[in-house]
Design a protein around this motif. Structure first.
Motif, PDB file in Angstrom:
ATOM      1  N   UNK A 185      -9.539   5.981   5.081  1.00 29.86           N
ATOM      2  CA  UNK A 185      -9.723   4.829   5.960  1.00 29.86           C
ATOM      3  C   UNK A 185      -8.551   4.637   6.923  1.00 29.86           C
ATOM      4  N   UNK A 186      -7.610   5.595   6.927  1.00 34.64           N
ATOM      5  CA  UNK A 186      -6.414   5.466   7.751  1.00 34.64           C
ATOM      6  C   UNK A 186      -5.286   4.776   7.027  1.00 34.64           C
ATOM      7  N   UNK A 187      -5.499   4.450   5.772  1.00 35.79           N
ATOM      8  CA  UNK A 187      -4.468   3.812   4.973  1.00 35.79           C
ATOM      9  C   UNK A 187      -3.436   4.818   4.493  1.00 35.79           C
ATOM     10  N   UNK A 188      -2.365   4.279   3.944  1.00 35.51           N
ATOM     11  CA  UNK A 188      -1.260   5.087   3.454  1.00 35.51           C
ATOM     12  C   UNK A 188      -0.800   4.508   2.117  1.00 35.51           C
ATOM     13  N   UNK A 189      -0.487   5.382   1.170  1.00 29.77           N
ATOM     14  CA  UNK A 189       0.079   4.942  -0.107  1.00 29.77           C
ATOM     15  C   UNK A 189       1.408   5.647  -0.314  1.00 29.77           C
ATOM     16  N   UNK A 190       2.396   4.891  -0.724  1.00 28.73           N
ATOM     17  CA  UNK A 190       3.701   5.429  -1.092  1.00 28.73           C
ATOM     18  C   UNK A 190       3.886   5.174  -2.579  1.00 28.73           C
ATOM     19  N   UNK A 191       3.933   6.237  -3.360  1.00 25.70           N
ATOM     20  CA  UNK A 191       4.140   6.129  -4.804  1.00 25.70           C
ATOM     21  C   UNK A 191       5.498   6.717  -5.152  1.00 25.70           C
ATOM     22  N   UNK A 192       6.004   6.350  -6.304  1.00 25.93           N
ATOM     23  CA  UNK A 192       7.285   6.859  -6.807  1.00 25.93           C
ATOM     24  C   UNK A 192       8.399   6.654  -5.774  1.00 25.93           C
ATOM     25  N   UNK A 193       8.405   5.476  -5.153  1.00 28.65           N
ATOM     26  CA  UNK A 193       9.475   5.156  -4.198  1.00 28.65           C
ATOM     27  C   UNK A 193      10.776   5.040  -4.972  1.00 28.65           C
ATOM     28  N   UNK A 215      24.216  -0.731  -0.956  1.00 24.69           N
ATOM     29  CA  UNK A 215      24.612  -0.261  -2.282  1.00 24.69           C
ATOM     30  C   UNK A 215      23.550  -0.516  -3.344  1.00 24.69           C
ATOM     31  N   UNK A 216      22.464  -1.211  -2.973  1.00 22.09           N
ATOM     32  CA  UNK A 216      21.461  -1.622  -3.950  1.00 22.09           C
ATOM     33  C   UNK A 216      20.280  -0.666  -3.985  1.00 22.09           C
ATOM     34  N   UNK A 217      19.913  -0.260  -5.190  1.00 25.54           N
ATOM     35  CA  UNK A 217      18.779   0.633  -5.375  1.00 25.54           C
ATOM     36  C   UNK A 217      17.477  -0.133  -5.489  1.00 25.54           C
ATOM     37  N   UNK A 218      16.378   0.565  -5.217  1.00 26.19           N
ATOM     38  CA  UNK A 218      15.055  -0.022  -5.374  1.00 26.19           C
ATOM     39  C   UNK A 218      14.067   1.075  -5.731  1.00 26.19           C
ATOM     40  N   UNK A 219      12.950   0.670  -6.319  1.00 30.15           N
ATOM     41  CA  UNK A 219      11.889   1.609  -6.690  1.00 30.15           C
ATOM     42  C   UNK A 219      10.559   0.863  -6.660  1.00 30.15           C
ATOM     43  N   UNK A 220       9.471   1.622  -6.694  1.00 24.80           N
ATOM     44  CA  UNK A 220       8.162   0.978  -6.740  1.00 24.80           C
ATOM     45  C   UNK A 220       7.092   1.757  -6.022  1.00 24.80           C
ATOM     46  N   UNK A 221       6.067   1.020  -5.581  1.00 22.18           N
ATOM     47  CA  UNK A 221       4.970   1.620  -4.836  1.00 22.18           C
ATOM     48  C   UNK A 221       4.448   0.601  -3.824  1.00 22.18           C
ATOM     49  N   UNK A 222       3.968   1.119  -2.697  1.00 24.77           N
ATOM     50  CA  UNK A 222       3.394   0.291  -1.640  1.00 24.77           C
ATOM     51  C   UNK A 222       2.145   0.977  -1.116  1.00 24.77           C
TER      52      UNK A 222
END
Length: 174
Positions: free
Chosen positions: A34-42, A48-55
């Motif tokens: 559908x033209x969408x995008x998924x970001x996994x294992x971010x 200096x701050x780390x982050x993780x997740x999915x969008x």
């Protein structure tokens, strides 16, 4: 992906008026039919701050929608205010307690809605631990931005609130 200013990319994705910081991150990218995008294992850092997740960005005839979950190692109150009201919201010329800069949600309605669940073990104020075990929903639609279902430990108790900021659009409409 390494961006010294990710706000332009966010605006291109329909998130105008929602400030996003510089970042250095990796993720698995999937393109949807559908033209969408998924970001996994971010996994990444902002400063200096780390982050993780999915969008995920889903596209539909009525517009696009962003959903996801992010875990952030440490989050400053100034980072939350900046995300919602842009960096100008923290400008202080008078030296007083409350910043006197303008809050801006963008010059026009956003074509994208969103809800991202955010968790962090520590929220700092002036670089010092202030709140613990925080979680909230960052929500936005065409003209509003909100922090909903905020909950965090404060001293021996809990701080909980919902906050909504209005309105994206031409200055005359604000």
């Amino acid at each position: 992906l390494k961006l010294s200013d990710s706000t332009a990319l966010a605006a291109d994705l329909g998130l105008g008026g929602v400030f996003t910081p510089a970042l250095d991150a990796t993720a698995n990218l999937r393109l949807g039919g559908d033209g969408g995008v998924a970001l996994d294992a971010i996994a990444g850092k902002s400063g200096a701050d780390g982050f993780s997740g999915q969008l995920a960005l889903a596209r539909a005839p009525g517009g696009a929608s962003v959903t996801g979950k992010l875990s952030i190692d440490n989050l400053g109150i100034d980072g939350i205010v900046t995300a919602v009201g842009t960096p100008t919201a923290l400008m202080a010329s008078s030296g007083g307690f409350w910043p006197d800069g303008p809050i801006s949600l963008g010059d026009g309605p956003r074509p994208t809605t969103g809800r991202i669940h955010i968790e962090t073990p520590t929220i700092t104020r002036a670089g010092k631990p202030f709140l613990r075990d925080a979680r909230f929903e960052m929500d936005w639609d065409a003209t509003h931005t909100a922090i909903n279902q905020f909950s965090a430990g404060l001293g021996n108790g809990t701080l909980a609130f919902d906050a909504n900021l209005c309105c994206a659009g031409p200055s005359a409409d604000k």
